[in-house]
Design a protein around this motif. Structure first.
Motif, PDB file in Angstrom:
ATOM      1  N   ALA A 121       0.609  -1.064   0.107  1.00 18.72           N
ATOM      2  CA  ALA A 121       0.086  -0.050  -0.032  1.00 18.72           C
ATOM      3  C   ALA A 121       1.027   1.153  -0.028  1.00 18.72           C
ATOM      4  O   ALA A 121       1.307   1.588   0.898  1.00 18.72           O
ATOM      5  N   VAL A 188      -9.691  -3.539   2.062  1.00 11.74           N
ATOM      6  CA  VAL A 188      -9.097  -3.647   0.644  1.00 11.74           C
ATOM      7  C   VAL A 188     -10.354  -3.750  -0.271  1.00 11.74           C
ATOM      8  O   VAL A 188     -11.182  -4.755   0.021  1.00 11.74           O
ATOM      9  N   VAL A 205      -6.872   0.394  -0.931  1.00 11.90           N
ATOM     10  CA  VAL A 205      -6.615   0.212   0.530  1.00 11.90           C
ATOM     11  C   VAL A 205      -7.098   1.457   1.224  1.00 11.90           C
ATOM     12  O   VAL A 205      -6.424   2.280   0.996  1.00 11.90           O
TER      13      VAL A 205
END
Length: 394
Positions: A121, A188, A205
């Motif tokens: 992420a 997610v 995310v």
């Protein structure tokens, strides 16, 4: 979760070749149906391949960079999505190696040896540029952190056990927080809508005040304060993916011409495979693939040499070698996957055959970062030895 522990480079390559053939069989159908490769990733975890860069002191094979690049090339020749998913995994294994404390390394390397997967992420949308990171780590009185922000292009996050998150602390320094996939406040979203690499699930995310213990946060900003191979290593894996996509496209084009294409009537031959103009074109495309693979091997050797003796000069040489490999591999992937239709003929364009997945994967993956800037840095290095910047994308 348990996983096999690979012993050495030779075993790692053998396992990768076996899995590539296994994954190749269903690659077209997975792409056409956007069927996410959960079973295949579990196979990848169980095989031990995801732990091959764990240091020997912690029980891993600690394979050479050239071995890892070849693993990625083999996987990408079979399925450009599956090869992309663990790219960030290995990048953040490197962060653990470089910035983790002994206690952090002991815990996280054990997780990897057990088959756990790292996602990512890191990128954000709507910011000024790719390094404008707005996700924040706020320190709490007990020393732990709260993590808040929104990340995009999070390849591997949907399938991960741990998600490394790039965030800035209150003093604006960059950190990597290793967050469990099921952490409260972490969501997610599978909203990836790319035309290529369709089954990477490179979605979004969301982080809403996610609690992170202090011992799961690594000072990533320190990576760039001295000679480093972070960017060269990451980019080498991207180059390997491009080289693999090119090789896979060429192999499928050759098989199609041998078995399905009709010769052009003016050629005077009975088989398309005997058409001298097609033979010429395949020779040209073969040269593109060979050049990409040769530069990939050379870049990997240069990275390994720098890893053995890391200085400003060796790090710069590695970055330039990788940049050259990435430029040529990206060009080869797009050219060869596009030329597939040229050499195979009209039927190759049938939607039902899904041969265009190679071009879609190549065109999508090569957008990751612009090769034109790599050419700029190569040029400056050639002219007067200017070392490339340490920003992690070279």
């Amino acid at each position: 979760m348990t996983a096999h522990v690979i012993a050495d480079d030779a075993e790692a390559l053998a396992v990768a070749a076996e899995l590539a053939e296994e994954f190749r069989a269903g690659a077209s159908a997975r792409d056409a149906e956007r069927r996410l490769p959960r079973r295949e990733l579990d196979r990848l975890s169980a095989s031990g391949l995801l732990a091959v860069t764990v240091p020997a002191a912690h029980g891993g094979a600690d394979v050479r960079t050239g071995t890892l690049a070849e693993i990625f090339r083999l996987l990408a020749s079979a399925d450009g999505s599956i090869a992309q998913i663990p790219q960030s995994h290995f990048v953040y294994v490197n962060v653990i190696r470089r910035q983790g404390t002994p206690e952090q390394q002991k815990f996280l390397f054990a997780e990897l040896l057990a088959g756990r997967r790292l996602g990512n992420a890191q990128s954000e949308a709507g910011s000024k540029h790719v390094q404008d990171i707005r996700t924040r780590l706020r320190r709490r009185p007990d020393g732990s952190y709260l993590l808040s922000g929104v990340k995009h292009y999070c390849t591997g996050a949907l399938f991960a056990h741990w998600i490394p998150v790039l965030a800035r602390a209150e003093d604006d320094t960059l950190h990597a927080a290793y967050v469990p996939r099921d952490a409260p406040g972490l969501t997610v979203v599978d909203d990836w809508d790319g035309m290529g690499q369709r089954t990477t699930a490179s979605g979004t995310v969301h982080l809403a005040d996610v609690a992170v213990p202090a011992d799961r946060v690594l000072p990533h900003h320190l990576t760039f304060q001295g000679p480093q191979l972070h960017g060269a290593f990451a980019q080498l894996l991207h180059a390997a993916i491009d080289a693999g996509i090119a090789a896979g496209a060429l192999a499928e084009a050759a098989a199609f011409v041998r078995t399905k294409s009709r010769p052009w009537f003016e050629s005077g031959v009975e088989s398309a495979a005997d058409d001298p103009l097609l033979i010429q074109r395949f020779g040209e495309l073969g040269l593109r693939v060979r050049a990409a693979e040769a530069l990939l091997r050379e870049a990997a050797r240069t990275v390994d040499a720098a890893r053995d003796d890391l200085t400003d000069d060796s790090a710069a040489a590695a970055s330039i070698a990788v940049a050259a490999a990435k430029v040529v591999a990206a060009q080869a992937a797009v050219e060869v996957s596009g030329a597939l239709f040229e050499v195979a003929g009209t039927r190759a364009a049938f939607q039902s055959l899904n041969m265009h997945r190679h071009w879609r994967d190549a065109r999508t993956h090569t957008l990751h970062d612009p090769i034109r800037w790599k050419v700029q840095h190569i040029g400056r290095y050639v002219i007067d030895g200017t070392r490339p910047p340490r920003h992690g994308l070279l």
